[in-house]
Write a protein that holds these residues in place. Structure first.
Motif, PDB file in Angstrom:
ATOM      1  N   HIS A 131       0.833  -1.216   0.000  1.00 31.26           N
ATOM      2  CA  HIS A 131       0.000   0.000   0.000  1.00 31.26           C
ATOM      3  C   HIS A 131       0.870   1.271   0.000  1.00 31.26           C
ATOM      4  O   HIS A 131       0.561   2.243  -0.693  1.00 31.26           O
ATOM      5  CB  HIS A 131      -0.892  -0.049   1.246  1.00 31.26           C
ATOM      6  N   HIS A 135       1.116   4.497  -2.682  1.00 34.41           N
ATOM      7  CA  HIS A 135       0.997   5.955  -2.469  1.00 34.41           C
ATOM      8  C   HIS A 135       2.053   6.718  -3.276  1.00 34.41           C
ATOM      9  O   HIS A 135       1.784   7.817  -3.765  1.00 34.41           O
ATOM     10  CB  HIS A 135       1.097   6.295  -0.984  1.00 34.41           C
ATOM     11  N   GLY A 157      -1.643   7.704   6.308  1.00 31.99           N
ATOM     12  CA  GLY A 157      -2.187   7.600   7.663  1.00 31.99           C
ATOM     13  C   GLY A 157      -1.291   6.769   8.576  1.00 31.99           C
ATOM     14  O   GLY A 157      -1.092   7.095   9.738  1.00 31.99           O
ATOM     15  N   GLY A 183      -0.290  11.606  10.322  1.00 33.15           N
ATOM     16  CA  GLY A 183      -1.731  11.429  10.112  1.00 33.15           C
ATOM     17  C   GLY A 183      -2.444  11.051  11.410  1.00 33.15           C
ATOM     18  O   GLY A 183      -3.494  11.599  11.733  1.00 33.15           O
ATOM     19  N   ASP A 187      -5.343  13.075  13.432  1.00 37.14           N
ATOM     20  CA  ASP A 187      -6.610  12.433  13.807  1.00 37.14           C
ATOM     21  C   ASP A 187      -6.870  12.527  15.317  1.00 37.14           C
ATOM     22  O   ASP A 187      -7.987  12.768  15.747  1.00 37.14           O
ATOM     23  CB  ASP A 187      -6.618  10.961  13.351  1.00 37.14           C
ATOM     24  N   GLY A 200      -7.879  14.775   9.805  1.00 34.71           N
ATOM     25  CA  GLY A 200      -6.990  15.678   9.061  1.00 34.71           C
ATOM     26  C   GLY A 200      -7.708  16.783   8.306  1.00 34.71           C
ATOM     27  O   GLY A 200      -7.462  17.977   8.542  1.00 34.71           O
ATOM     28  N   GLU A 204      -7.843  20.949   9.073  1.00 26.65           N
ATOM     29  CA  GLU A 204      -7.485  21.949   8.060  1.00 26.65           C
ATOM     30  C   GLU A 204      -8.605  22.979   7.909  1.00 26.65           C
ATOM     31  O   GLU A 204      -8.348  24.184   7.864  1.00 26.65           O
ATOM     32  CB  GLU A 204      -7.187  21.265   6.714  1.00 26.65           C
ATOM     33  N   GLY A 289      -2.126  10.529   2.429  1.00 24.55           N
ATOM     34  CA  GLY A 289      -3.279  11.377   2.760  1.00 24.55           C
ATOM     35  C   GLY A 289      -2.949  12.755   3.298  1.00 24.55           C
ATOM     36  O   GLY A 289      -3.599  13.738   2.926  1.00 24.55           O
ATOM     37  N   ASN A 293      -3.007  18.186   2.547  1.00 24.01           N
ATOM     38  CA  ASN A 293      -3.093  19.396   3.381  1.00 24.01           C
ATOM     39  C   ASN A 293      -2.510  20.617   2.659  1.00 24.01           C
ATOM     40  O   ASN A 293      -1.357  20.621   2.238  1.00 24.01           O
ATOM     41  CB  ASN A 293      -2.338  19.142   4.697  1.00 24.01           C
ATOM     42  N   ASP A 321      -6.704   6.978  -0.161  1.00 22.91           N
ATOM     43  CA  ASP A 321      -6.682   5.606  -0.678  1.00 22.91           C
ATOM     44  C   ASP A 321      -7.523   5.399  -1.947  1.00 22.91           C
ATOM     45  O   ASP A 321      -8.666   5.835  -2.029  1.00 22.91           O
ATOM     46  CB  ASP A 321      -7.128   4.641   0.419  1.00 22.91           C
TER      47      ASP A 321
HETATM   48  O1  KG4 Z   1      -2.847   7.758   2.994  1.00 21.32           O
HETATM   49  P1  KG4 Z   1      -4.151   7.699   3.651  1.00 21.32           P
HETATM   50  O2  KG4 Z   1      -5.392   7.940   2.853  1.00 21.32           O
HETATM   51  O3  KG4 Z   1      -4.385   6.354   4.396  1.00 21.32           O
HETATM   52  C1  KG4 Z   1      -3.438   5.463   4.845  1.00 21.32           C
HETATM   53  O4  KG4 Z   1      -2.719   4.872   4.032  1.00 21.32           O
HETATM   54  O5  KG4 Z   1      -3.428   5.299   6.091  1.00 21.32           O
HETATM   55  O6  KG4 Z   1      -4.069   8.781   4.810  1.00 21.32           O
HETATM   56  C2  KG4 Z   1      -5.077   9.020   5.722  1.00 21.32           C
HETATM   57  C3  KG4 Z   1      -4.572  10.099   6.665  1.00 21.32           C
HETATM   58  C4  KG4 Z   1      -5.511  10.326   7.836  1.00 21.32           C
HETATM   59  O7  KG4 Z   1      -4.730  10.404   9.012  1.00 21.32           O
HETATM   60  C5  KG4 Z   1      -6.135  11.670   7.499  1.00 21.32           C
HETATM   61  O8  KG4 Z   1      -6.543  12.396   8.644  1.00 21.32           O
HETATM   62  C6  KG4 Z   1      -5.000  12.358   6.757  1.00 21.32           C
HETATM   63  O9  KG4 Z   1      -4.456  11.344   5.946  1.00 21.32           O
HETATM   64  N1  KG4 Z   1      -5.463  13.477   5.916  1.00 21.32           N
HETATM   65  C7  KG4 Z   1      -5.120  14.765   6.147  1.00 21.32           C
HETATM   66  C8  KG4 Z   1      -5.799  15.531   5.171  1.00 21.32           C
HETATM   67  N2  KG4 Z   1      -6.520  14.681   4.363  1.00 21.32           N
HETATM   68  C9  KG4 Z   1      -6.292  13.420   4.839  1.00 21.32           C
HETATM   69  N3  KG4 Z   1      -4.310  15.312   7.075  1.00 21.32           N
HETATM   70  C10 KG4 Z   1      -4.171  16.650   7.048  1.00 21.32           C
HETATM   71  N4  KG4 Z   1      -4.803  17.453   6.164  1.00 21.32           N
HETATM   72  C11 KG4 Z   1      -5.615  16.950   5.208  1.00 21.32           C
HETATM   73  N5  KG4 Z   1      -6.221  17.748   4.342  1.00 21.32           N
END
Ligand code: KG4
Ligand code: ZN
Length: 355
Positions: A131, A135, A157, A183, A187, A200, A204, A289, A293, A321
Protein backbone atom coordinates in the motif's frame (compact mmCIF):
# COMPACT_ATOMS: atom_id res chain seq x y z
CA UNK A 1 3.78 -24.00 -5.36
CA UNK A 2 0.41 -24.58 -7.04
CA UNK A 3 -0.12 -25.61 -10.66
CA UNK A 4 -1.73 -22.19 -11.10
CA UNK A 5 1.46 -20.48 -9.90
CA UNK A 6 3.71 -22.46 -12.25
CA UNK A 7 1.55 -21.44 -15.19
CA UNK A 8 1.46 -17.83 -14.02
CA UNK A 9 5.27 -17.61 -13.84
CA UNK A 10 5.38 -18.05 -17.60
CA UNK A 11 2.52 -15.60 -18.20
CA UNK A 12 4.18 -13.06 -15.91
CA UNK A 13 7.48 -13.27 -17.80
CA UNK A 14 5.65 -12.86 -21.12
CA UNK A 15 3.75 -9.84 -19.77
CA UNK A 16 7.02 -8.13 -18.81
CA UNK A 17 7.80 -7.86 -22.50
CA UNK A 18 4.27 -6.99 -23.69
CA UNK A 19 3.83 -3.50 -25.12
CA UNK A 20 0.53 -2.59 -23.51
CA UNK A 21 -0.36 -4.00 -20.11
CA UNK A 22 -3.81 -3.50 -18.57
CA UNK A 23 -4.05 -4.24 -14.85
CA UNK A 24 -7.19 -4.43 -12.72
CA UNK A 25 -6.27 -3.42 -9.18
CA UNK A 26 -8.06 -3.90 -5.86
CA UNK A 27 -7.51 -1.93 -2.65
CA UNK A 28 -9.26 -2.62 0.67
CA UNK A 29 -6.62 -1.96 3.34
CA UNK A 30 -8.66 0.44 5.46
CA UNK A 31 -12.05 2.06 4.90
CA UNK A 32 -12.23 2.52 1.12
CA UNK A 33 -13.25 -0.32 -1.17
CA UNK A 34 -11.55 0.55 -4.44
CA UNK A 35 -11.15 -1.07 -7.86
CA UNK A 36 -9.37 0.53 -10.79
CA UNK A 37 -8.16 -0.36 -14.28
CA UNK A 38 -4.76 1.10 -15.18
CA UNK A 39 -2.85 0.83 -18.47
CA UNK A 40 0.94 0.84 -18.54
CA UNK A 41 1.22 2.20 -15.01
CA UNK A 42 0.13 5.67 -16.02
CA UNK A 43 -3.26 5.75 -17.69
CA UNK A 44 -6.28 5.35 -15.41
CA UNK A 45 -9.17 3.83 -17.38
CA UNK A 46 -11.45 3.71 -14.34
CA UNK A 47 -11.12 4.51 -10.65
CA UNK A 48 -14.00 3.38 -8.44
CA UNK A 49 -13.87 4.22 -4.73
CA UNK A 50 -16.66 3.25 -2.32
CA UNK A 51 -15.92 5.23 0.82
CA UNK A 52 -17.06 4.10 4.26
CA UNK A 53 -16.37 7.47 5.90
CA UNK A 54 -20.03 8.11 6.76
CA UNK A 55 -20.33 4.64 8.32
CA UNK A 56 -17.30 5.05 10.61
CA UNK A 57 -17.97 8.71 11.45
CA UNK A 58 -20.40 7.87 14.23
CA UNK A 59 -17.73 5.75 15.96
CA UNK A 60 -15.08 8.50 15.73
CA UNK A 61 -12.69 6.28 13.73
CA UNK A 62 -12.45 3.13 11.63
CA UNK A 63 -13.94 0.04 13.32
CA UNK A 64 -12.01 -2.88 11.74
CA UNK A 65 -14.84 -5.43 11.83
CA UNK A 66 -17.34 -2.97 10.38
CA UNK A 67 -14.82 -2.10 7.64
CA UNK A 68 -14.41 -5.78 6.66
CA UNK A 69 -18.17 -6.34 6.44
CA UNK A 70 -18.67 -3.28 4.30
CA UNK A 71 -15.82 -4.28 1.97
CA UNK A 72 -17.58 -7.62 1.45
CA UNK A 73 -20.80 -5.85 0.52
CA UNK A 74 -19.16 -3.33 -1.83
CA UNK A 75 -16.37 -5.18 -3.61
CA UNK A 76 -18.23 -7.09 -6.27
CA UNK A 77 -20.19 -3.97 -7.34
CA UNK A 78 -16.95 -1.94 -7.51
CA UNK A 79 -15.35 -4.65 -9.68
CA UNK A 80 -18.23 -4.60 -12.18
CA UNK A 81 -18.32 -0.80 -12.21
CA UNK A 82 -14.54 -0.54 -12.79
CA UNK A 83 -14.76 -2.77 -15.87
CA UNK A 84 -17.82 -1.02 -17.27
CA UNK A 85 -16.41 2.49 -16.69
CA UNK A 86 -13.21 1.42 -18.47
CA UNK A 87 -15.40 0.07 -21.29
CA UNK A 88 -13.63 -3.29 -21.05
CA UNK A 89 -14.50 -6.90 -20.29
CA UNK A 90 -12.55 -9.46 -18.24
CA UNK A 91 -10.87 -10.62 -21.48
CA UNK A 92 -9.07 -7.28 -21.83
CA UNK A 93 -7.32 -7.61 -18.45
CA UNK A 94 -3.70 -8.85 -18.37
CA UNK A 95 -3.20 -9.16 -14.60
CA UNK A 96 -4.90 -8.65 -11.26
CA UNK A 97 -3.19 -6.54 -8.58
CA UNK A 98 -4.09 -6.32 -4.92
CA UNK A 99 -2.89 -4.53 -1.79
CA UNK A 100 -1.54 -7.20 0.61
CA UNK A 101 -0.39 -4.78 3.38
CA UNK A 102 0.05 -2.64 5.34
CA UNK A 103 -3.45 -2.31 6.74
CA UNK A 104 -6.25 -3.81 8.78
CA UNK A 105 -5.97 -7.56 8.44
CA UNK A 106 -9.70 -8.32 8.06
CA UNK A 107 -10.13 -5.50 5.54
CA UNK A 108 -7.09 -6.62 3.52
CA UNK A 109 -8.33 -10.22 3.41
CA UNK A 110 -11.56 -9.21 1.67
CA UNK A 111 -9.65 -7.62 -1.22
CA UNK A 112 -7.05 -10.40 -1.31
CA UNK A 113 -9.61 -13.22 -1.43
CA UNK A 114 -11.62 -11.44 -4.09
CA UNK A 115 -8.44 -10.86 -6.13
CA UNK A 116 -7.31 -14.48 -5.77
CA UNK A 117 -10.73 -15.72 -6.89
CA UNK A 118 -10.83 -13.65 -10.06
CA UNK A 119 -7.15 -14.25 -10.85
CA UNK A 120 -7.74 -18.02 -10.61
CA UNK A 121 -11.07 -17.94 -12.47
CA UNK A 122 -9.67 -15.81 -15.31
CA UNK A 123 -6.29 -17.57 -15.31
CA UNK A 124 -4.40 -14.31 -14.79
CA UNK A 125 -1.24 -13.52 -12.80
CA UNK A 126 -1.82 -12.00 -9.36
CA UNK A 127 0.49 -9.19 -8.26
CA UNK A 128 0.75 -8.38 -4.53
CA UNK A 129 1.44 -4.67 -3.94
CA UNK A 130 2.50 -2.74 -0.84
CA UNK A 131 0.00 0.00 0.00
CA UNK A 132 2.81 2.41 0.88
CA UNK A 133 4.50 1.89 -2.49
CA UNK A 134 1.11 2.52 -4.07
CA UNK A 135 1.00 5.95 -2.47
CA UNK A 136 4.28 6.83 -4.23
CA UNK A 137 2.77 5.68 -7.53
CA UNK A 138 -0.16 8.08 -7.11
CA UNK A 139 2.34 10.63 -8.39
CA UNK A 140 3.01 8.71 -11.63
CA UNK A 141 -0.74 8.95 -12.31
CA UNK A 142 -0.70 12.68 -11.61
CA UNK A 143 2.53 13.69 -13.41
CA UNK A 144 3.06 11.91 -16.76
CA UNK A 145 6.72 12.93 -17.05
CA UNK A 146 7.76 12.16 -13.45
CA UNK A 147 10.45 9.47 -13.25
CA UNK A 148 12.77 8.30 -10.44
CA UNK A 149 15.21 9.05 -8.89
CA UNK A 150 13.68 11.34 -6.27
CA UNK A 151 13.23 11.83 -2.54
CA UNK A 152 9.74 10.98 -1.27
CA UNK A 153 8.04 12.49 1.76
CA UNK A 154 5.63 9.70 2.73
CA UNK A 155 2.76 11.02 4.85
CA UNK A 156 0.06 8.35 4.68
CA UNK A 157 -2.19 7.60 7.66
CA UNK A 158 0.07 4.79 8.87
CA UNK A 159 3.52 6.00 7.77
CA UNK A 160 5.62 9.12 8.05
CA UNK A 161 8.99 8.69 6.40
CA UNK A 162 11.58 10.11 4.04
CA UNK A 163 12.41 7.67 1.27
CA UNK A 164 15.04 7.47 -1.41
CA UNK A 165 13.35 6.25 -4.60
CA UNK A 166 16.32 5.27 -6.78
CA UNK A 167 14.11 3.52 -9.31
CA UNK A 168 10.44 2.45 -9.58
CA UNK A 169 11.15 -0.70 -7.59
CA UNK A 170 14.28 0.37 -5.71
CA UNK A 171 13.16 2.15 -2.58
CA UNK A 172 14.94 2.67 0.74
CA UNK A 173 14.17 4.48 3.95
CA UNK A 174 16.26 7.52 4.95
CA UNK A 175 14.29 8.29 8.10
CA UNK A 176 10.89 7.63 9.63
CA UNK A 177 8.78 8.37 12.65
CA UNK A 178 9.94 6.82 15.89
CA UNK A 179 6.39 6.85 17.31
CA UNK A 180 3.12 8.18 15.80
CA UNK A 181 2.62 9.08 12.17
CA UNK A 182 1.70 12.66 11.28
CA UNK A 183 -1.73 11.43 10.11
CA UNK A 184 -2.41 9.73 13.46
CA UNK A 185 -1.42 12.96 15.18
CA UNK A 186 -3.87 14.99 13.03
CA UNK A 187 -6.61 12.43 13.81
CA UNK A 188 -6.00 12.40 17.59
CA UNK A 189 -5.81 16.20 17.85
CA UNK A 190 -9.04 16.41 15.84
CA UNK A 191 -10.71 14.03 18.27
CA UNK A 192 -9.70 16.05 21.35
CA UNK A 193 -11.09 19.16 19.65
CA UNK A 194 -14.40 17.34 19.11
CA UNK A 195 -14.03 17.13 15.31
CA UNK A 196 -15.44 14.19 13.43
CA UNK A 197 -13.54 11.47 11.57
CA UNK A 198 -11.43 11.75 9.40
CA UNK A 199 -9.55 14.27 11.49
CA UNK A 200 -6.99 15.68 9.06
CA UNK A 201 -9.32 17.47 6.63
CA UNK A 202 -11.44 18.76 9.54
CA UNK A 203 -8.40 20.22 11.31
CA UNK A 204 -7.48 21.95 8.06
CA UNK A 205 -11.01 23.41 7.72
CA UNK A 206 -11.16 24.59 11.34
CA UNK A 207 -7.65 26.07 11.15
CA UNK A 208 -8.81 28.41 8.36
CA UNK A 209 -10.81 30.33 11.00
CA UNK A 210 -7.92 30.53 13.46
CA UNK A 211 -4.38 31.86 13.80
CA UNK A 212 -1.03 30.41 14.83
CA UNK A 213 -1.02 32.11 18.24
CA UNK A 214 -1.15 29.24 20.77
CA UNK A 215 2.11 28.29 22.47
CA UNK A 216 2.06 24.63 23.50
CA UNK A 217 4.49 23.22 26.06
CA UNK A 218 6.52 21.56 23.30
CA UNK A 219 10.04 21.51 21.86
CA UNK A 220 10.61 19.76 18.56
CA UNK A 221 12.61 16.55 19.12
CA UNK A 222 15.11 14.87 16.74
CA UNK A 223 15.73 18.23 15.09
CA UNK A 224 19.02 17.31 13.49
CA UNK A 225 17.99 13.94 12.11
CA UNK A 226 15.75 12.71 9.30
CA UNK A 227 13.54 10.86 11.79
CA UNK A 228 10.26 12.28 13.04
CA UNK A 229 8.46 12.14 16.37
CA UNK A 230 4.85 13.25 16.66
CA UNK A 231 3.77 11.81 20.00
CA UNK A 232 5.22 14.75 21.97
CA UNK A 233 3.32 17.25 19.83
CA UNK A 234 0.13 15.21 20.14
CA UNK A 235 0.49 15.06 23.94
CA UNK A 236 1.28 18.79 24.20
CA UNK A 237 -1.91 19.71 22.30
CA UNK A 238 -4.05 17.23 24.25
CA UNK A 239 -2.63 18.51 27.58
CA UNK A 240 -3.31 22.11 26.55
CA UNK A 241 -6.95 21.34 25.72
CA UNK A 242 -7.52 19.18 28.83
CA UNK A 243 -6.01 21.81 31.15
CA UNK A 244 -8.19 24.56 29.66
CA UNK A 245 -11.27 22.35 30.05
CA UNK A 246 -10.43 21.30 33.62
CA UNK A 247 -9.89 24.93 34.68
CA UNK A 248 -13.06 25.99 32.90
CA UNK A 249 -11.05 28.50 30.83
CA UNK A 250 -12.22 29.67 27.41
CA UNK A 251 -10.00 28.80 24.45
CA UNK A 252 -10.28 29.14 20.72
CA UNK A 253 -10.35 25.71 19.04
CA UNK A 254 -9.59 27.19 15.62
CA UNK A 255 -6.40 28.78 17.02
CA UNK A 256 -5.39 25.42 18.53
CA UNK A 257 -5.99 23.70 15.18
CA UNK A 258 -4.03 26.36 13.30
CA UNK A 259 -1.09 26.36 15.77
CA UNK A 260 -0.88 22.56 15.75
CA UNK A 261 -1.09 22.40 11.94
CA UNK A 262 1.67 25.01 11.67
CA UNK A 263 4.05 22.98 13.87
CA UNK A 264 3.27 19.63 12.20
CA UNK A 265 3.64 20.93 8.65
CA UNK A 266 6.76 22.96 9.48
CA UNK A 267 8.68 19.91 10.73
CA UNK A 268 7.56 17.80 7.73
CA UNK A 269 8.45 20.44 5.13
CA UNK A 270 11.70 21.52 6.79
CA UNK A 271 13.07 17.97 7.02
CA UNK A 272 11.94 17.03 3.52
CA UNK A 273 13.81 19.95 1.96
CA UNK A 274 16.92 19.39 4.13
CA UNK A 275 16.86 15.76 3.08
CA UNK A 276 16.81 16.64 -0.64
CA UNK A 277 19.77 18.98 -0.13
CA UNK A 278 21.71 16.34 1.82
CA UNK A 279 20.97 13.70 -0.83
CA UNK A 280 21.76 16.19 -3.63
CA UNK A 281 18.35 15.40 -5.09
CA UNK A 282 16.43 18.10 -6.98
CA UNK A 283 13.09 16.27 -7.07
CA UNK A 284 10.79 15.91 -4.07
CA UNK A 285 7.63 13.79 -4.30
CA UNK A 286 4.90 13.91 -1.65
CA UNK A 287 2.77 10.82 -1.02
CA UNK A 288 -0.17 9.85 1.22
CA UNK A 289 -3.28 11.38 2.76
CA UNK A 290 -1.61 14.19 4.75
CA UNK A 291 -0.19 15.34 1.39
CA UNK A 292 -3.68 16.73 0.72
CA UNK A 293 -3.09 19.40 3.38
CA UNK A 294 -2.90 22.82 1.74
CA UNK A 295 -0.64 24.37 4.40
CA UNK A 296 1.87 21.54 3.91
CA UNK A 297 1.61 22.03 0.14
CA UNK A 298 2.18 25.81 0.44
CA UNK A 299 5.16 25.43 2.75
CA UNK A 300 6.80 22.80 0.54
CA UNK A 301 6.15 24.82 -2.61
CA UNK A 302 7.81 27.92 -1.09
CA UNK A 303 10.76 26.13 0.52
CA UNK A 304 11.43 24.06 -2.60
CA UNK A 305 11.29 27.10 -4.87
CA UNK A 306 13.88 28.82 -2.66
CA UNK A 307 16.23 25.82 -2.94
CA UNK A 308 15.57 25.18 -6.61
CA UNK A 309 13.91 21.82 -5.94
CA UNK A 310 11.02 20.62 -8.09
CA UNK A 311 8.16 19.43 -5.88
CA UNK A 312 5.37 17.03 -6.94
CA UNK A 313 2.04 16.43 -5.19
CA UNK A 314 -0.49 13.78 -6.20
CA UNK A 315 -3.84 15.04 -7.52
CA UNK A 316 -6.21 15.20 -4.56
CA UNK A 317 -8.24 12.23 -5.84
CA UNK A 318 -5.10 10.03 -5.75
CA UNK A 319 -3.78 11.42 -2.44
CA UNK A 320 -6.01 9.33 -0.20
CA UNK A 321 -6.68 5.61 -0.68
CA UNK A 322 -7.59 4.42 -4.19
CA UNK A 323 -6.82 1.42 -6.39
CA UNK A 324 -5.38 3.43 -9.31
CA UNK A 325 -2.14 3.87 -7.38
CA UNK A 326 -2.02 0.09 -6.72
CA UNK A 327 -2.51 -0.66 -10.45
CA UNK A 328 0.30 1.76 -11.28
CA UNK A 329 2.78 0.26 -8.79
CA UNK A 330 1.82 -3.27 -9.88
CA UNK A 331 2.95 -2.38 -13.42
CA UNK A 332 6.37 -1.29 -12.14
CA UNK A 333 6.67 -4.40 -9.93
CA UNK A 334 5.89 -6.44 -13.07
CA UNK A 335 8.55 -4.62 -15.10
CA UNK A 336 11.05 -5.30 -12.30
CA UNK A 337 9.99 -8.97 -12.16
CA UNK A 338 8.68 -8.87 -8.58
CA UNK A 339 5.35 -9.27 -6.79
CA UNK A 340 3.94 -12.40 -8.49
CA UNK A 341 1.78 -14.12 -5.86
CA UNK A 342 0.44 -17.63 -5.39
CA UNK A 343 -3.04 -18.49 -4.10
CA UNK A 344 -1.51 -18.75 -0.61
CA UNK A 345 -1.18 -14.93 -0.52
CA UNK A 346 -2.37 -13.48 2.77
CA UNK A 347 -2.64 -10.03 4.34
CA UNK A 348 0.12 -8.39 6.35
CA UNK A 349 -0.58 -5.67 8.94
CA UNK A 350 2.94 -4.30 8.31
CA UNK A 351 5.23 -4.59 5.30
CA UNK A 352 8.80 -3.32 4.93
CA UNK A 353 9.18 -0.19 2.79
CA UNK A 354 12.62 -1.13 1.46
CA UNK A 355 12.54 -2.78 -1.95
O1 KG4 B 1 -2.85 7.76 2.99
P1 KG4 B 1 -4.15 7.70 3.65
O2 KG4 B 1 -5.39 7.94 2.85
O3 KG4 B 1 -4.39 6.35 4.40
C1 KG4 B 1 -3.44 5.46 4.85
O4 KG4 B 1 -2.72 4.87 4.03
O5 KG4 B 1 -3.43 5.30 6.09
O6 KG4 B 1 -4.07 8.78 4.81
C2 KG4 B 1 -5.08 9.02 5.72
C3 KG4 B 1 -4.57 10.10 6.67
C4 KG4 B 1 -5.51 10.33 7.84
O7 KG4 B 1 -4.73 10.40 9.01
C5 KG4 B 1 -6.13 11.67 7.50
O8 KG4 B 1 -6.54 12.40 8.64
C6 KG4 B 1 -5.00 12.36 6.76
O9 KG4 B 1 -4.46 11.34 5.95
N1 KG4 B 1 -5.46 13.48 5.92
C7 KG4 B 1 -5.12 14.77 6.15
C8 KG4 B 1 -5.80 15.53 5.17
N2 KG4 B 1 -6.52 14.68 4.36
C9 KG4 B 1 -6.29 13.42 4.84
N3 KG4 B 1 -4.31 15.31 7.08
C10 KG4 B 1 -4.17 16.65 7.05
N4 KG4 B 1 -4.80 17.45 6.16
C11 KG4 B 1 -5.61 16.95 5.21
N5 KG4 B 1 -6.22 17.75 4.34
ZN1 ZN C 1 -3.25 4.92 2.33
Amino acid sequence: MSKYFDEMKEKFEALRLKKDVTILAIESSCDETAVSVVRNGREVLSNIVASQIDIHKKFGGVVPEVASRNHIMAISGCFKEALSEANLTEKDIDAIAVTYGAGLIGALLVGINFAKTIAYALNLPLIAVSHVHGHISANYLSHPSLTPPFVCLMVSGGHTALLEVKDYAKISEIGSTVDDSAGECFDKVARVLGLSYPGGPNIEKLACNGADVVKFNYHEPLKDTFNFSFSGLKTAVINYVHQKEQRGEEFNKADVASSFQELATETLSEKAVKCCLKMRQRKLVVAGGVGANSVLRDKLTKKCKKENIEVFFPNLKYCTDNAGMIGSMAYYYLKAGIGLADLTLTGKPNVPITL
